[in-house]
Scaffold this motif. Structure first.
Motif, PDB file in Angstrom:
ATOM      1  N   MET A 280       1.283  -3.256  -4.357  1.00 20.49           N
ATOM      2  CA  MET A 280       0.690  -4.592  -4.306  1.00 20.49           C
ATOM      3  C   MET A 280      -0.164  -4.686  -3.040  1.00 20.49           C
ATOM      4  O   MET A 280      -0.129  -3.798  -2.200  1.00 20.49           O
ATOM      5  N   GLN A 281      -0.843  -5.815  -2.872  1.00 18.09           N
ATOM      6  CA  GLN A 281      -1.623  -5.987  -1.651  1.00 18.09           C
ATOM      7  C   GLN A 281      -1.251  -7.320  -1.008  1.00 18.09           C
ATOM      8  O   GLN A 281      -1.704  -8.372  -1.450  1.00 18.09           O
ATOM      9  N   VAL A 282      -0.391  -7.250   0.017  1.00 18.13           N
ATOM     10  CA  VAL A 282      -0.045  -8.489   0.728  1.00 18.13           C
ATOM     11  C   VAL A 282      -1.243  -8.930   1.568  1.00 18.13           C
ATOM     12  O   VAL A 282      -1.546 -10.112   1.666  1.00 18.13           O
ATOM     13  N   THR A 283      -1.920  -7.954   2.171  1.00 19.15           N
ATOM     14  CA  THR A 283      -3.148  -8.323   2.880  1.00 19.15           C
ATOM     15  C   THR A 283      -4.134  -8.840   1.823  1.00 19.15           C
ATOM     16  O   THR A 283      -4.240  -8.284   0.737  1.00 19.15           O
ATOM     17  N   GLN A 284      -4.817  -9.936   2.139  1.00 18.04           N
ATOM     18  CA  GLN A 284      -5.560 -10.630   1.084  1.00 18.04           C
ATOM     19  C   GLN A 284      -7.013 -10.180   0.995  1.00 18.04           C
ATOM     20  O   GLN A 284      -7.922 -11.000   1.053  1.00 18.04           O
TER      21      GLN A 284
ATOM     22  N   ASP B   9       2.795  -0.569   3.559  1.00 19.13           N
ATOM     23  CA  ASP B   9       1.839   0.398   4.104  1.00 19.13           C
ATOM     24  C   ASP B   9       0.922  -0.336   5.065  1.00 19.13           C
ATOM     25  O   ASP B   9       0.273  -1.319   4.688  1.00 19.13           O
ATOM     26  N   HIS B  10       0.881   0.149   6.292  1.00 24.57           N
ATOM     27  CA  HIS B  10      -0.059  -0.422   7.262  1.00 24.57           C
ATOM     28  C   HIS B  10      -1.348   0.374   7.169  1.00 24.57           C
ATOM     29  O   HIS B  10      -1.331   1.581   7.334  1.00 24.57           O
TER      30      HIS B  10
ATOM     31  N   ARG C 258      -9.089  -3.604   6.299  1.00 26.51           N
ATOM     32  CA  ARG C 258      -8.707  -4.768   5.491  1.00 26.51           C
ATOM     33  C   ARG C 258      -7.633  -5.595   6.194  1.00 26.51           C
ATOM     34  O   ARG C 258      -6.684  -6.075   5.556  1.00 26.51           O
ATOM     35  N   GLY C 259      -7.789  -5.688   7.512  1.00 22.84           N
ATOM     36  CA  GLY C 259      -6.860  -6.498   8.293  1.00 22.84           C
ATOM     37  C   GLY C 259      -7.501  -7.836   8.636  1.00 22.84           C
ATOM     38  O   GLY C 259      -8.659  -7.884   9.043  1.00 22.84           O
ATOM     39  N   TYR C 260      -6.759  -8.923   8.476  1.00 18.19           N
ATOM     40  CA  TYR C 260      -7.313 -10.263   8.703  1.00 18.19           C
ATOM     41  C   TYR C 260      -6.463 -11.027   9.704  1.00 18.19           C
ATOM     42  O   TYR C 260      -6.374 -12.249   9.662  1.00 18.19           O
TER      43      TYR C 260
ATOM     44  N   VAL D 196       0.429  -3.264   0.769  1.00 19.27           N
ATOM     45  CA  VAL D 196      -0.370  -3.145   1.978  1.00 19.27           C
ATOM     46  C   VAL D 196      -0.048  -4.356   2.856  1.00 19.27           C
ATOM     47  O   VAL D 196      -0.076  -5.501   2.385  1.00 19.27           O
ATOM     48  N   ALA D 197       0.284  -4.095   4.118  1.00 19.33           N
ATOM     49  CA  ALA D 197       0.784  -5.137   5.019  1.00 19.33           C
ATOM     50  C   ALA D 197      -0.315  -6.115   5.429  1.00 19.33           C
ATOM     51  O   ALA D 197      -1.507  -5.798   5.346  1.00 19.33           O
ATOM     52  N   ASN D 198       0.100  -7.292   5.894  1.00 21.62           N
ATOM     53  CA  ASN D 198      -0.892  -8.309   6.277  1.00 21.62           C
ATOM     54  C   ASN D 198      -0.750  -8.793   7.720  1.00 21.62           C
ATOM     55  O   ASN D 198      -1.311  -9.819   8.067  1.00 21.62           O
TER      56      ASN D 198
END
Ligand code: GCU
Length: 711
Positions: free
Chosen positions: A409-413, A166-167, A182-184, A471-473
């Motif tokens: 899950m949350q790949v974006t940290q 999910d983006h 929540r994009g880094y 969630v994508a990172n």
């Protein structure tokens, strides 16, 4: 210590018709194709995904001196055959190899493949076009080993059918969250300043990376759907179709996050009530129009009645009514609804000790088990709160046997260092997927989301599970993820969704060898050893210097980066630790607390209920204990807090020193970028240590048993 973040200098973009994005190749540098590209390779089959395979092979062979064989085939020896099962008359060179396999190669599904050795030829037989693509990247991953005469015969099939990212990308820049919530890793790869970015080469490169780690679905916009984003469903659908066109040859289906209020905000109807006939017909018509434009559209992702998003509760209807409304519109067209279970009261009063955010998803959804249509996937965060470094597995996963469940899950940290800290999440996800909600005899979480039915008389649905979502990172950063080592998290997520039993360290081996190919590195053993030493335990290291013993949060409000023990303590968000002068932790027992332990089946309901049996790492999630409570480790809670915070910082300092061993061994720009990030991680870890230790020293008045200075 470090200079400015470097740009990649060794850009090995793909010089074939996919275009040449000026970004780091991540786990697909040209060099990773050497073994394949220096062979004679025959590709057999038809269709867009087979064309992708052919393009890859042709390019690799032109790069490394091999030969891509195309029809008409001559009867000459080949090193590798990549063939679709039953794809018409068999090609001459492979006839002998393929004929017997074609007979026995059933059961591969569309995404599976069989890899074997026949005489001097490596043969890959795929069950469908997607299987051929996954098989190709598997051969790339194996490198020379794919051509070893002793190659064992193996069938490969994904354990999970749905492997999705999910983006959380906004089309319009959000005043607080920017382009990617929540994009880094910089801006969105899809959107810029309110419109499509149209960097199709970048999206193609992304599609390749996704296929090469096994991901087959994405949603292209944030779950918090703003006004501009809402219109992707209707007047801006062309922008979504363009992305879908680019990703289709990589086997990736596009989904859209939609607002439940769409019939009102887009359709001009007075209501979005799921039982209203006009609302139903609006969704049916709108959804048909989506499929006219994107025939393989995946479906909708919905965040409803959650953190201010609209939903069915406004109309006195249930989440099942809401989800089924969209499912009904999608069913005839083959789409699904990902309905998120992240629903809780975000206007809580901190003095109210009975309301417990951890209970919320179960309380809302468990009573609805069996009421959802079969094309509804209930998407449940892995823990009951919110992507913390350590949480128990959500009790919803065991509570809804008659519902199709996906775990998120949350790949974006967001809560694990925001891609400024190294935090390899493979071990966390592996632990969750291998968790057995019903104890030793029962299924794992992975089996639940795979849709495997329970043994015995339990009422379980049969049919496909909801799979794994994260969630994508990625962003428009030249290294995709801000932190080059955070690429490993994306890779590991895809690989675990394909095979949840993979060992995270083995996944890291794959990732290291692909990203830093041994044939292109002066000292491959040093690279491997160093990257493992830094990454293997980095999740636990992160845990050591942040919130202790599963209690969570303690971050700066809003951006969620950096320490603030009381950052959320008196807020309405329901995330408290209740530290006072005597003790810390949340009493979630049924005996004296919020009753949350009651939501688990045996044995966990009992294991978590008592501090005697509760695992140390979750103690403060389940119990409020005095500072001198003795853990299973033998340490007191307060001494554990001090010790882990000192140790965590020492480990990060060691990571920094180790990374310096790779100076001059790997690409200098990448090396510099990681050095830069590790520099920040050291500073941040020290800040965490000092902040947390000082807080608890002042609260408890208990000195460090080892006499270290607490700031
Ligand atoms: C977290 C995150 C939000 C996000 C939400 C969600 O709370 O901080 O930015 O919107 O999760 O999962 O919907």
């Amino acid at each position: 210590m470090a200079g400015s973040a470097g740009e990649p200098t060794t850009v090995t973009g793909h010089p074939h018709r996919f275009g040449e994005p000026s970004v780091h190749p991540a786990w697909l540098p040209s060099e990773a194709f050497r073994a394949l590209g220096s062979r004679r390779v025959l590709v057999h089959g038809d269709g867009p995904l087979v064309d992708t395979v052919e393009t890859e092979v042709t390019w690799a062979c032109s790069r490394f001196g091999g030969q891509a064989l195309v029809a008409p085939y001559r009867d000459e020896p080949v090193d590798l055959v990549l063939a679709l099962r039953w794809a018409g008359p068999l090609p001459a060179p492979a006839t002998r190899a393929l004929a017997p396999l074609n007979e026995t190669g059933g059961g591969l599904g569309d995404e599976g493949f069989l890899l074997t050795r026949v005489g001097d030829t490596t043969v890959l037989l795929a069950g469908g076009p997607a299987g051929l693509l996954y098989g190709l990247y598997h051969v790339v991953r194996l490198g020379e080993a794919a051509f070893d005469p002793g190659l064992p015969t193996r069938r490969h099939r994904p354990a999970l059918r749905r492997r999705m990212l999910d983006h959380w990308d906004n089309v319009a820049v959000h005043p607080l969250m920017g382009q990617v919530e929540r994009g880094y890793a910089g801006g969105s790869i899809f959107w810029r300043n309110g419109g499509p970015r149209r960097d199709l080469a970048r999206i193609r490169a992304y599609g390749r990376l996704l296929a090469a780690c096994g991901i087959n679905a994405i949603s292209v916009n944030n779950v918090n759907v703003g006004g501009t984003e809402a219109r992707l469903l209707t007047e801006r659908l062309g922008d979504v179709a363009e992305i879908a066109d680019v990703l289709r040859p990589f086997g990736v289906r596009v989904h859209l996050s939609v607002t439940f209020a769409a019939p009102v905000v887009l359709g001009g109807l007075p209501t979005a009530d799921p039982l209203d006939e006009k609302v139903r017909s609006w969704w049916a018509t709108t959804t048909r129009q989506v499929y006219e434009r994107i025939p393989d559209f995946g479906g909708y992702v919905v965040k409803a009645d959650s953190e201010g998003q609209p939903g069915p509760l406004t109309y006195g209807r249930s989440h099942a009514d809401g989800a089924n409304l969209l499912a009904e519109a999608l069913a005839p067209l083959g789409g699904v609804v990902h309905w998120r279970a992240f629903v809780y009261n975000h206007r809580q009063d901190w003095r109210d000790r009975r309301t417990d955010r951890a209970r919320a998803a179960y309380d809302h959804f468990a009573p609805l088990d069996g009421e959802f249509r079969t094309n509804v996937i209930l998407q449940v965060k892995y823990g009951p709160i919110d992507f913390q470094t350590r949480e128990p597995v959500s009790p919803v996963i065991a509570a809804m046997p008659a519902t199709r469940l996906a775990v998120e899950m949350q790949v974006t940290q967001e809560y694990t260092g925001q891609q400024r800290h190294v935090c390899y999440l493979g071990p966390l996800w592996r632990e969750i997927l291998g968790f057995r909600p019903w104890g030793e005899e029962g299924r794992t979480v992975a089996a639940v989301v795979a849709g495997e039915p329970a043994q015995g008389p339990t009422r379980t649905r049969s049919g496909p599970g909801g799979g794994l979502v994260a969630v994508a990172n990625v962003g428009d950063d030249p290294y995709w993820c801000g932190h080059p080592l955070a690429q490993a998290n994306l890779y590991a997520f895809g690989r675990l969704a394909w095979d949840p039993e993979l060992d995270p360290a083995a996944i890291l081996d794959e990732w290291i060898d692909l990203t830093f190919p041994p044939t292109a590195t002066e000292d491959p053993a040093l690279v491997r050893e160093t990257v493992h030493a830094i990454m293997d335990d980095s999740w636990r290291t992160y845990e050591r210097y942040t919130a202790p013993l599963g209690v969570g949060f303690m971050v700066n409000p809003g951006n969620h980066y950096g320490p603030q023990v009381d950052g959320y303590e008196y807020s309405p968000w329901g995330t408290y630790h209740f530290a006072d002068r005597d003790g810390v932790g949340v009493d979630r027992t049924r005996a004296t607390g919020t009753g949350y332990t009651d939501q688990y089946p045996w044995p966990w309901r009992d294991v978590y209920e008592s501090p005697e049996t509760c695992p140390d790492e979750l103690l403060l999630f389940f119990h409020h204990v005095p500072y001198d409570h003795v853990l299973h480790s033998g340490s007191t809670v307060i001494q554990h807090i001090y010790d882990t915070h000192f140790a965590g910082v020492e480990q990060v300092e060691a990571m920094f020193r180790r990374w310096q061993l790779l100076a001059g061994v790997i690409d200098p720009a990448l090396h510099e970028r990681v050095t830069d990030r590790l520099d920040e991680q050291v500073l941040s870890a020290r800040e965490w240590r000092d902040h947390v230790n000082t807080y608890f020293f002042r609260k408890s008045g208990v000195p460090d048993a080892r006499g270290r200075r607490i700031h």
